[in-house]
Design a protein around this motif. Structure first.
Motif, PDB file in Angstrom:
ATOM      1  N   GLY A   1      30.283 -33.304 -11.733  1.00 64.03           N
ATOM      2  CA  GLY A   1      29.721 -32.549 -12.844  1.00 64.03           C
ATOM      3  C   GLY A   1      28.892 -31.370 -12.386  1.00 64.03           C
ATOM      4  N   GLN A   2      28.118 -31.557 -11.324  1.00 67.37           N
ATOM      5  CA  GLN A   2      27.288 -30.467 -10.826  1.00 67.37           C
ATOM      6  C   GLN A   2      28.143 -29.373 -10.195  1.00 67.37           C
ATOM      7  OE1 GLN A   2      23.956 -31.978  -8.735  1.00 67.37           O
ATOM      8  NE2 GLN A   2      22.926 -30.012  -8.579  1.00 67.37           N
TER       9      GLN A   2
ATOM     10  N   ARG B   1      19.695 -21.474 -17.705  1.00 69.57           N
ATOM     11  CA  ARG B   1      19.493 -22.104 -19.013  1.00 69.57           C
ATOM     12  C   ARG B   1      20.317 -23.378 -19.142  1.00 69.57           C
ATOM     13  NH1 ARG B   1      20.593 -18.722 -23.890  1.00 69.57           N
ATOM     14  NH2 ARG B   1      22.146 -17.620 -22.644  1.00 69.57           N
ATOM     15  N   ALA B   2      21.531 -23.376 -18.588  1.00 68.48           N
ATOM     16  CA  ALA B   2      22.365 -24.576 -18.641  1.00 68.48           C
ATOM     17  C   ALA B   2      21.719 -25.726 -17.883  1.00 68.48           C
ATOM     18  CB  ALA B   2      23.759 -24.269 -18.071  1.00 68.48           C
ATOM     19  N   PHE B   3      21.168 -25.441 -16.706  1.00 71.30           N
ATOM     20  CA  PHE B   3      20.501 -26.481 -15.930  1.00 71.30           C
ATOM     21  C   PHE B   3      19.230 -26.952 -16.630  1.00 71.30           C
ATOM     22  CE2 PHE B   3      23.167 -25.919 -12.236  1.00 71.30           C
ATOM     23  CZ  PHE B   3      23.080 -27.156 -11.626  1.00 71.30           C
TER      24      PHE B   3
ATOM     25  N   CYS C   1      10.678 -24.819 -20.258  1.00 70.10           N
ATOM     26  CA  CYS C   1      10.033 -23.641 -19.659  1.00 70.10           C
ATOM     27  C   CYS C   1      10.687 -23.208 -18.354  1.00 70.10           C
ATOM     28  CB  CYS C   1       8.559 -23.930 -19.387  1.00 70.10           C
ATOM     29  SG  CYS C   1       7.605 -24.452 -20.830  1.00 70.10           S
ATOM     30  N   ALA C   2      11.631 -23.996 -17.828  1.00 68.06           N
ATOM     31  CA  ALA C   2      12.157 -23.750 -16.482  1.00 68.06           C
ATOM     32  C   ALA C   2      12.823 -22.390 -16.358  1.00 68.06           C
ATOM     33  CB  ALA C   2      13.127 -24.865 -16.096  1.00 68.06           C
ATOM     34  N   THR C   3      13.599 -22.005 -17.362  1.00 62.66           N
ATOM     35  CA  THR C   3      14.285 -20.703 -17.301  1.00 62.66           C
ATOM     36  C   THR C   3      13.268 -19.560 -17.288  1.00 62.66           C
ATOM     37  OG1 THR C   3      16.232 -21.587 -18.424  1.00 62.66           O
ATOM     38  CG2 THR C   3      15.927 -19.206 -18.481  1.00 62.66           C
ATOM     39  N   TRP C   4      12.223 -19.684 -18.084  1.00 61.95           N
ATOM     40  CA  TRP C   4      11.182 -18.645 -18.132  1.00 61.95           C
ATOM     41  C   TRP C   4      10.578 -18.449 -16.749  1.00 61.95           C
ATOM     42  CZ3 TRP C   4       6.068 -17.863 -17.110  1.00 61.95           C
ATOM     43  CH2 TRP C   4       5.438 -16.767 -17.728  1.00 61.95           C
ATOM     44  N   PHE C   5      10.245 -19.537 -16.073  1.00 63.05           N
ATOM     45  CA  PHE C   5       9.652 -19.428 -14.734  1.00 63.05           C
ATOM     46  C   PHE C   5      10.651 -18.866 -13.730  1.00 63.05           C
ATOM     47  CE2 PHE C   5       6.646 -22.646 -16.410  1.00 63.05           C
ATOM     48  CZ  PHE C   5       5.458 -22.029 -16.053  1.00 63.05           C
ATOM     49  N   ARG C   6      11.910 -19.320 -13.786  1.00 66.44           N
ATOM     50  CA  ARG C   6      12.887 -18.869 -12.792  1.00 66.44           C
ATOM     51  C   ARG C   6      13.125 -17.377 -12.877  1.00 66.44           C
ATOM     52  NH1 ARG C   6      17.285 -17.119 -10.900  1.00 66.44           N
ATOM     53  NH2 ARG C   6      17.786 -16.219 -12.917  1.00 66.44           N
ATOM     54  N   ARG C   7      13.102 -16.844 -14.090  1.00 65.33           N
ATOM     55  CA  ARG C   7      13.403 -15.421 -14.257  1.00 65.33           C
ATOM     56  C   ARG C   7      12.200 -14.520 -14.002  1.00 65.33           C
ATOM     57  NH1 ARG C   7      17.656 -15.248 -19.403  1.00 65.33           N
ATOM     58  NH2 ARG C   7      19.225 -16.596 -18.415  1.00 65.33           N
TER      59      ARG C   7
ATOM     60  N   GLY D   1       8.711 -30.782 -12.070  1.00 66.98           N
ATOM     61  CA  GLY D   1      10.004 -31.136 -11.495  1.00 66.98           C
ATOM     62  C   GLY D   1      11.168 -30.291 -11.972  1.00 66.98           C
ATOM     63  N   PRO D   2      11.395 -30.150 -13.299  1.00 61.80           N
ATOM     64  CA  PRO D   2      12.517 -29.334 -13.758  1.00 61.80           C
ATOM     65  C   PRO D   2      12.412 -27.862 -13.371  1.00 61.80           C
ATOM     66  CG  PRO D   2      11.714 -30.764 -15.508  1.00 61.80           C
ATOM     67  CD  PRO D   2      10.720 -30.843 -14.391  1.00 61.80           C
ATOM     68  N   VAL D   3      11.182 -27.339 -13.304  1.00 60.27           N
ATOM     69  CA  VAL D   3      11.010 -25.939 -12.888  1.00 60.27           C
ATOM     70  C   VAL D   3      11.541 -25.763 -11.473  1.00 60.27           C
ATOM     71  CG1 VAL D   3       9.333 -24.106 -12.472  1.00 60.27           C
ATOM     72  CG2 VAL D   3       9.020 -25.678 -14.408  1.00 60.27           C
ATOM     73  N   TRP D   4      11.190 -26.704 -10.599  1.00 64.40           N
ATOM     74  CA  TRP D   4      11.714 -26.703  -9.218  1.00 64.40           C
ATOM     75  C   TRP D   4      13.231 -26.873  -9.234  1.00 64.40           C
ATOM     76  CZ3 TRP D   4       9.860 -27.394  -3.956  1.00 64.40           C
ATOM     77  CH2 TRP D   4      10.821 -27.870  -3.077  1.00 64.40           C
TER      78      TRP D   4
END
Length: 428
Positions: A138-139, A153-155, A290-296, A338-341
Motif C-alpha cells: 500500500g505504501q 496531504r494523502a499521507f 496539521c502535518a501538511t501545513w508544517f511540511r510545506r 509523530g504524524p508531522v514527522w
C-alpha cells in the motif's frame, strides 16, 4: 522558508492522477483502508481479552501479540521483493482475502462453542504476515494513485485515519466482545471484505509501467533485497532518519508501558488509564490534520530536529507527575508530533525512490523501525522490574535527549538535499 516543490519523476505513469479532491481512486483506497484499520483495532483488543478469558493466563495472552508482530521482524525484506516483482493491487486483494478468511474462521469457531489456542495463534501469525505485505504494498502504491504535489496531504489523511481507528476501535472491540465473543472477529473479517471490494473498484494501476523480465532472467531474492538495502544506505538522510525512528519507537514502546505502571501505582482506575491511552490517538489525529501545513512551511531538517527536541522536553514531564490529566495531555503532545514527522520524512523518501525500488526500500526502512518495537517492550519490562516507574521514565528521557543531540549533530539531517536531488546523487 517553504519546502521545495515536488517534481514528477520520469518513470511515473504518463497520465497524471486528478487532484486529491476529485481523485475517486484515492477515495476508494482511503475508505477501504479506514474500514480495515477500524476492524484491526477492534480485534487487537479482543484477541488478548479472549485468551485471558479462556485460559486465565497472561503469558498465553502475551503470545498473541508476539505471534502477530513476529512477521515484522521476519518478513519485511522478502515482502518488499514481492511488492516490486508483482502487481501491487492483486497482492493487496490477496492479502485482504486471506485475512478475511482467517478472522472469519476464529469467529465461526467461537460461534460453534470452540476455542483452540493453537488456532488463534496461527491466525495471528498469518494475519500479521499478510498485514506486513499489505502495508508495504500500500505504501509503495500510493505514489501512483495521487499526484506528487498531493502526497503530503494523502499521507496526512492516512495518519488521521489510523489514529481515529485506534481511538474508536479499541472501545468498540470491548463492547462487541461483551455482546458475544465471536462478534469482534466477524466484524474484522467483514472489514477486510469491504477493503477488498474497494480495491476492486479502483481503476488506476498501483505501479509505473516497466519492462517485465522473464522469471528465469530475474536475479535471486537476496540479490533484489540487496539492491533495496544498498539504495537506502547510499541515501544519508534516509539512513539516519530510519535509525532515529528506530530509536524513538524503542523509547515510546517502553514509555507507554511505564505510563500504565505509573498510573496503576497512583491508584488510577482502569477507565482513567484507558482515557490516557486514548489521548495518544486524539493527539495523533490532531497532528495529522496539521502535518501538511508544517511540511510545506518548514525545512525538513527543522521538522526532524524540532520533533526530537519536543519529545525530549515532554518525556520527563511524565516522570515528574502522577496526575492522569497531566500525563494524558503530555501523551497527546508526544503523539501530535509523530504524524508531522511521518508525513515529512515519508514524502521525502517516496519522492526520491525509483518506483521499481519502492517495495524493497520501504521494507528495509520498515524492518529497522518496527524491529525496535519488541526490543522496546523487553527493555521497558526489564527496567520496570528493577526500577520505579518514575526512574524508568527519567532514564528514557535521558535517552531521548541523546537522540535529539544525535539528530542535531547529524550532517545528513542538517544538509538534507531537495526532493529529486538525492536520487540523482545516488544514480551518479
Amino acid at each position: 522558508m517553504t519546502a521545495p516543490a515536488l517534481t514528477r519523476p520520469a518513470e511515473d505513469l504518463p497520465d497524471a492522477p486528478p487532484p486529491l479532491g476529485r481523485n475517486r481512486d484515492y477515495r476508494m483506497l482511503w475508505t477501504g483502508s479506514a474500514v480495515s484499520a477500524l476492524g484491526s483495532s477492534i480485534s487487537s483488543l479482543a484477541y488478548p481479552l479472549l485468551v485471558l478469558a479462556a485460559t486465565g493466563s497472561p503469558t498465553k495472552a502475551g503470545l498473541v501479540g508476539f505471534a502477530n508482530t513476529l512477521p515484522n521482524l521476519a518478513l519485511p525484506l522478502h515482502a518488499g521483493v514481492l511488492v516490486d516483482r508483482f502487481d501491487r493491487k492483486k497482492l493487496l486483494i490477496v492479502c485482504d482475502a486471506v485475512r478475511a478468511l482467517c478472522l472469519a474462521s476464529v469467529g465461526a469457531a467461537l460461534l460453534l462453542g470452540h476455542f483452540w489456542l493453537w488456532h488463534v495463534l496461527t491466525v495471528c501469525l498469518i494475519e500479521g504476515a499478510f498485514t506486513v505485505l499489505a502495508g508495504i504494498a500500500g505504501q509503495a502504491a500510493i505514489r501512483n494513485v495521487v499526484r506528487q504535489e498531493d502526497l503530503d496531504r494523502a499521507f496526512a489523511r492516512s495518519e488521521a485515519r489510523d489514529r481515529a481507528a485506534m481511538v474508536f476501535g479499541k472501545p468498540l472491540g470491548g463492547v462487541l466482545l461483551g455482546m458475544t465473543r465471536s462478534l469482534p472477529f466477524l466484524a474484522d473479517a467483514a472489514s477486510y471484505l469491504v477493503s477488498l471490494a474497494a480495491l476492486l473498484m479502483i481503476r488506476r494501476p498501483f505501479q509505473a509501467r516497466r519492462t517485465e523480465r522473464p522469471a528465469e532472467a530475474r536475479p535471486g531474492a537476496w540479490t533484489e533485497i540487496g539492491e533495496g538495502v544498498r539504495w537506502v544506505l547510499r541515501q544519508p538522510f534516509i539512513r539516519v532518519a530510519s535509525l532515529l525512528v528506530a530509536g524513538s519507537n524503542l523509547l515510546f514502546q517502553a514509555l507507554f508501558l511505564a505510563v500504565i505502571v505509573l498510573l496503576h501505582q497512583a491508584n488510577a482506575s482502569g477507565t482513567a488509564i484507558g482515557y490516557v491511552l486514548a489521548a495518544a490517538g486524539i493527539g495523533g489525529a490532531a497532528g495529522s490534520l496539521c502535518a501538511t501545513w508544517f511540511r510545506r512551511r518548514l525545512p525538513l531538517a527543522a521538522v526532524v530536529i524540532g520533533a526530537n527536541w519536543i519529545w525530549a522536553l515532554l518525556v520527563p514531564v511524565i516522570g515528574l507527575t502522577r496526575s492522569p490529566l497531566v500525563i494524558g495531555a503530555t501523551v497527546a503532545g508526544l503523539a501530535f508530533v509523530g504524524p508531522v514527522w511521518n508525513v515529512a520524512v515519508e514524502v521525502y523518501r517516496l519522492v526520491n525512490t525509483p518506483d521499481e525500488l519502492q517495495g524493497r526500500t520501504t521494507s528495509a526502512v520498515t524492518l529497522v523501525a518496527f524491529g525496535a518495537l519488541p526490543v522496546g517492550s523487553l527493555a521497558g519490562g526489564l527496567m520496570l522490574d528493577h526500577l520505579s516507574g518514575r526512574t524508568t521514565v527519567l532514564w528514557l528521557a535521558a535517552f531521548m535527549v541523546l537522540l535529539a543531540l544525535a539528530a542535531t549533530a547529524s550532517k545528513a539531517v542538517r544538509t538534507v538535499p531537495a526532493p529529486g536531488r538525492a536520487r540523482q546523487e545516488a544514480a551518479a
